[in-house]
Design a protein around this motif. Structure first.
Motif, PDB file in Angstrom:
ATOM      1  N   GLU A  44       0.863  -1.179   0.000  1.00  7.89           N
ATOM      2  CA  GLU A  44       0.000   0.000   0.000  1.00  7.89           C
ATOM      3  C   GLU A  44       0.898   1.228   0.000  1.00  7.89           C
ATOM      4  OE1 GLU A  44      -3.715   0.581   2.557  1.00  7.89           O
ATOM      5  OE2 GLU A  44      -2.307   2.019   3.463  1.00  7.89           O
ATOM      6  N   LEU A  45       0.659   2.136  -0.930  1.00  5.61           N
ATOM      7  CA  LEU A  45       1.516   3.300  -1.077  1.00  5.61           C
ATOM      8  C   LEU A  45       0.710   4.593  -1.019  1.00  5.61           C
ATOM      9  CD1 LEU A  45       2.582   0.927  -3.278  1.00  5.61           C
ATOM     10  CD2 LEU A  45       4.383   2.623  -3.625  1.00  5.61           C
ATOM     11  N   LEU A  46       1.305   5.579  -0.358  1.00  2.64           N
ATOM     12  CA  LEU A  46       0.861   6.957  -0.534  1.00  2.64           C
ATOM     13  C   LEU A  46       1.721   7.532  -1.644  1.00  2.64           C
ATOM     14  CD1 LEU A  46       0.411   8.452   3.051  1.00  2.64           C
ATOM     15  CD2 LEU A  46      -1.334   7.560   1.518  1.00  2.64           C
ATOM     16  N   GLY A  47       1.064   8.040  -2.679  1.00  3.18           N
ATOM     17  CA  GLY A  47       1.803   8.523  -3.826  1.00  3.18           C
ATOM     18  C   GLY A  47       2.565   9.800  -3.553  1.00  3.18           C
ATOM     19  N   ALA A  48       3.241  10.256  -4.594  1.00  2.00           N
ATOM     20  CA  ALA A  48       4.078  11.453  -4.466  1.00  2.00           C
ATOM     21  C   ALA A  48       3.285  12.671  -4.027  1.00  2.00           C
ATOM     22  CB  ALA A  48       4.779  11.717  -5.803  1.00  2.00           C
ATOM     23  N   ARG A  49       1.995  12.704  -4.345  1.00  2.00           N
ATOM     24  CA  ARG A  49       1.148  13.838  -3.961  1.00  2.00           C
ATOM     25  C   ARG A  49       0.357  13.571  -2.686  1.00  2.00           C
ATOM     26  NH1 ARG A  49      -1.338  15.812  -9.818  1.00  2.00           N
ATOM     27  NH2 ARG A  49       0.685  16.222 -10.845  1.00  2.00           N
ATOM     28  N   GLY A  50       0.636  12.449  -2.054  1.00  2.00           N
ATOM     29  CA  GLY A  50      -0.014  12.159  -0.789  1.00  2.00           C
ATOM     30  C   GLY A  50      -1.285  11.361  -0.892  1.00  2.00           C
ATOM     31  N   GLY A  51      -1.743  11.047  -2.092  1.00  2.00           N
ATOM     32  CA  GLY A  51      -2.971  10.278  -2.257  1.00  2.00           C
ATOM     33  C   GLY A  51      -2.715   8.787  -2.121  1.00  2.00           C
ATOM     34  N   LEU A  52      -3.705   8.056  -1.626  1.00  2.00           N
ATOM     35  CA  LEU A  52      -3.600   6.618  -1.482  1.00  2.00           C
ATOM     36  C   LEU A  52      -3.757   5.963  -2.854  1.00  2.00           C
ATOM     37  CD1 LEU A  52      -3.229   4.568   0.835  1.00  2.00           C
ATOM     38  CD2 LEU A  52      -5.711   4.295   0.846  1.00  2.00           C
ATOM     39  N   LEU A  53      -2.815   5.107  -3.222  1.00  2.00           N
ATOM     40  CA  LEU A  53      -2.824   4.444  -4.529  1.00  2.00           C
ATOM     41  C   LEU A  53      -3.499   3.082  -4.433  1.00  2.00           C
ATOM     42  CD1 LEU A  53       0.880   5.172  -5.586  1.00  2.00           C
ATOM     43  CD2 LEU A  53      -1.158   6.525  -6.108  1.00  2.00           C
ATOM     44  N   PRO A  54      -3.918   2.519  -5.563  1.00  2.00           N
ATOM     45  CA  PRO A  54      -4.413   1.130  -5.540  1.00  2.00           C
ATOM     46  C   PRO A  54      -3.328   0.202  -5.007  1.00  2.00           C
ATOM     47  CG  PRO A  54      -4.885   2.186  -7.648  1.00  2.00           C
ATOM     48  CD  PRO A  54      -3.973   3.111  -6.910  1.00  2.00           C
TER      49      PRO A  54
END
Length: 725
Positions: free
Chosen positions: A186-196
């Motif tokens: 589970e990753l928080l993307g570079a912009r802080g959003g939760l990714l699939p």
């Protein structure tokens, strides 16, 4: 109860440095131990013997606990009472130090870690006497990465990872997580959003589609029994060796209709496919991709699991057993491998950390509109390292003998399948992908240098120079190249009415102009019997008997022509319909005499090609070939000689593409000798009319075709003859 701002990010799952907060930390003269346990109701710190050291305080209702211990032992544990009323004692993942060595980090940073699959991914191991699994994943632009799985209810707050900032790799050791556990990242993307949720790019095993979680897999315990093959395979794959390849899609070769049309397993394929291919006399099996993929009808060419054999047919060690069985049967195994592009599935490599990580950022470079896939950024060291590590993994860990690299033209040209304005020129303004050229050269140099005896095959459909020329001589360094020009010209010619073939013999002879410019494989592959192209039999003109005769003639020409051979499954018995990836081959046809005859012909062609040195020793050398007749338009005949390496032994091939039998056909030969009819594709045992020369014919002193001696032959219609002194 609310935490202070210092701990809020841990509770919210946005903390990118969890080891700075969780686990043991010095506080005054003692130690504070923090744990994020969302399902816990009570947490106590105990020593290795189980004695309680402290009762942790719940500092946030989300599950953040904190305990103060005056003297914390190095091997403390956490005793948890969970929300189901169950109690367990666990090791704290946050008490363990860094995992990747400085040397590993340096190699990763250099983009040249040749055992990258031993470092990244999930690896069960024991640290400080504690059994668990070490996880590591490259995601340099993510703000937070967590391992999620069944053990933590897929909650990304439970096990955030440590970032090794030097190379953008996240790592964690999870005690108690072992072989068979399902997991993702589970990753928080570079912009802080939760990714699939993403599957592990280095997963060694995956769930069976449509599920797509990665599965923790221990190091293989398979015991190989192919030592003799591995020791001796090198000469069997050189350009002077007989190489006859049976190309097969495991999902459609044969199914089990009595059991809901299920696939055969790797074990069943080892028991059925391998003896069948060996019985036909092929030297190699080539598998359409068995790398894990989500969509059956992609045939495996849209890969999501670069280190995982597809779970459709079984587990990784069962695939090892398949390869082992092939080797013990004397068969090499070639794997189709796709480094040019990858699918856009959310659980795969696409926008892995919220940025174009594996792919190019510019769609003009990074997206294949024709295939709906992303294009690997081969100029990025980490991406090139990932792919080369994948190739090495299959060759080393599964004893694969060769890799057939798919769609090389799409890799080499920036404007491949793109219109004007849809592609980006290279630094010199050209269409050549210079970064891809460097990658392919590095790939071949590495593979041949690291794994003795292997071979690489390029499916390259253009006239790019030097595909099989060594890298140190300016080439790409492949062992072999598919001869797509020969395939297109020959099939176009064979589809013509026999009445007019004689006027188009240039389509047969043209290929000899460039036949020795590369180390070629002549492919009649899966791509030629699908998508409306019809089967090989269906391509041939005329009534059914003429169609069968033309296919036999095609094979007689192909096996005598310079170049290694490749035939797709079903071609050996002249399947009537197109290949269908979602169904078995039409095995019932083999009960008919004409189809069984075709199988026998292919068996004999393979045997003769192995036994007769002129048919393989000088496949890539021009002085191993000599034309006798290439422009006999009136009779529709071509004839040529194949010479062995000493230019001592030879074989003559005569092909009559017309629909008329030629009696008393005069053919020049290099010796005054009795020539045996080694092969006649019109023989009754193959389904032909049994017209021929009684098994042999004597040469006389009448000159023909520039030779002082000649034979007077009966050349059956739509047939090939092989003659040898």
């Amino acid at each position: 109860m609310k935490v202070d701002a210092r701990l809020a990010a841990v509770v919210q799952g946005t903390n990118g440095d969890p080891f700075a907060i969780l686990g043991p930390h010095t506080l005054g003269t003692g130690t504070v131990i923090r744990a994020m346990l969302p399902r816990a109701r009570r947490v106590r710190v105990v020593d290795a013997g189980g004695a309680q050291l402290a009762d942790a305080e719940l500092v946030d209702d989300a599950g953040l606990f904190e305990a103060y211990v005056v003297t914390a032992p190095p091997h403390y544990r956490l005793r948890i009472d969970d929300d189901r009323g169950e109690s367990q004692t666990i090791e704290d993942p946050y008490r363990f130090g860094t995992l990747l060595s400085d040397f590993d980090l340096w190699l990763i940073g250099q983009g040249d870690h040749r055992e990258l699959y031993r470092v990244l991914g999930a690896h069960p191991q024991t640290i400080d006497g504690v059994a668990g699994t070490r996880f590591a994943v490259w995601a340099p632009n993510a703000r937070r990465v967590s391992v999620v799985g069944d053990w933590n209810a897929w909650d990304g707050r439970a096990h955030p990872m440590r970032l090794r900032r030097e190379v953008g790799v996240w790592e964690i050791f999870l005690p108690g997580v072992g072989e068979g556990a399902r997991y993702k990242y589970e990753l928080l993307g570079a912009r802080g959003g939760l990714l699939p949720l993403h599957a592990d790019p280095f997963a060694f095993r995956s769930e069976k589609r449509p599920a797509n979680a990665s599965i923790v897999t221990a190091e293989s315990r398979y015991v190989w029994r192919d030592e003799a093959w591995m020791r001796e395979r090198g000469p069997k794959q050189q350009r002077d060796a007989p190489i006859q390849i049976y190309e097969v899609h495991l999902g459609s070769w044969k199914r089990v209709p009595e059991e809901h049309d299920r696939f055969l397993t790797y074990r069943e394929l080892a028991d059925e496919l391998i003896p069948y291919v060996r019985g036909l006399g092929f030297t190699h099996i080539e598998l359409l991709p068995v790398t894990e993929h989500p969509f059956d009808l992609s045939w495996g060419y849209q890969t999501t699991g670069w280190f995982a054999p597809t779970s459709r047919f079984g587990e990784p060690d069962e695939f090892r057993a398949f390869v082992d069985a092939a080797h013990r049967a004397g068969l090499g195994v070639i794997l189709d491998w796709v480094p040019g592009h990858f699918p856009t599935d959310a659980h795969g490599l696409a926008r892995f950390d919220g940025t174009p990580l594996y792919e190019h950022a510019d769609a003009r470079e990074g997206y294949h509109a024709e295939w709906g896939t992303y294009v690997f950024n081969l100029g990025r060291g980490e991406v090139a390292n990932f792919l080369i590590a994948s190739a090495l993994y299959w060759l080393r860990e599964f004893h694969i003998d060769g890799l057939r690299v798919d769609a090389v033209a799409s890799i080499l040209y920036r404007d491949y399948s793109r219109n004007e304005g849809e592609w980006v020129p290279n630094v010199y303004g050209g269409r050549e992908n210079l970064e891809a050229v460097a990658f392919l050269r590095r790939l071949n140099t590495t593979l041949y240098g690291e794994v003795p005896g292997i071979a690489t095959f390029a499916e390259e459909s253009t006239a790019w120079p030097g595909v099989t020329v060594p890298v140190d001589h300016g080439g790409l360094g492949f062992g072999y190249k598919w001869n797509m020009g020969w395939m297109h010209d020959t099939l176009k010619f064979m589809e013509r009415d026999p009445l007019y073939r004689g006027y188009h013999l240039g389509e047969i002879s043209f290929g000899l102009i460039y036949a020795f410019s590369e180390n070629f494989v002549l492919p009649l592959s899966h791509d030629e019997v699908v998508h409306g192209k019809r089967s090989l039999l269906g391509r041939m003109p005329g009534p059914e008997a003429a169609q069968f005769a033309s296919v036999r003639l095609l094979y007689g020409l192909m096996w005598a022509h310079p170049g290694k051979k490749l035939l797709f499954a079903g071609g050996e018995f002249a399947q009537r319909g197109e290949w269908r990836a979602q169904a078995s081959l039409d095995w019932h046809l083999t009960r008919a005499a004409e189809h069984a005859g075709m199988q026998l012909l292919v068996t004999d062609l393979n045997r003769l090609a192995r036994e007769r040195a002129p048919l393989h020793q000088r496949d890539a050398e021009p002085d191993g070939f000599e034309w006798l007749a290439y422009d006999d338009a009136r009779n529709g005949v071509v004839a040529f000689i194949r010479w062995d390496e000493r230019r001592d032994g030879h074989l003559v091939c005569v092909c009559n593409f017309s629909g008329a039998t030629h009696h008393r056909y005069r053919l020049g030969v290099p010796r005054r000798a009795r020539y045996a009819e080694v092969l006649n594709t019109d023989a009754a045992v193959y389904g032909g009319g049994d017209t021929g020369n009684g098994g042999a014919v004597e040469a006389d002193d009448r000159p023909a075709h520039g030779k002082p001696q000649s034979l007077e032959l009966t050349v059956p219609a739509l047939s090939a003859l092989w003659l040898a002194p």
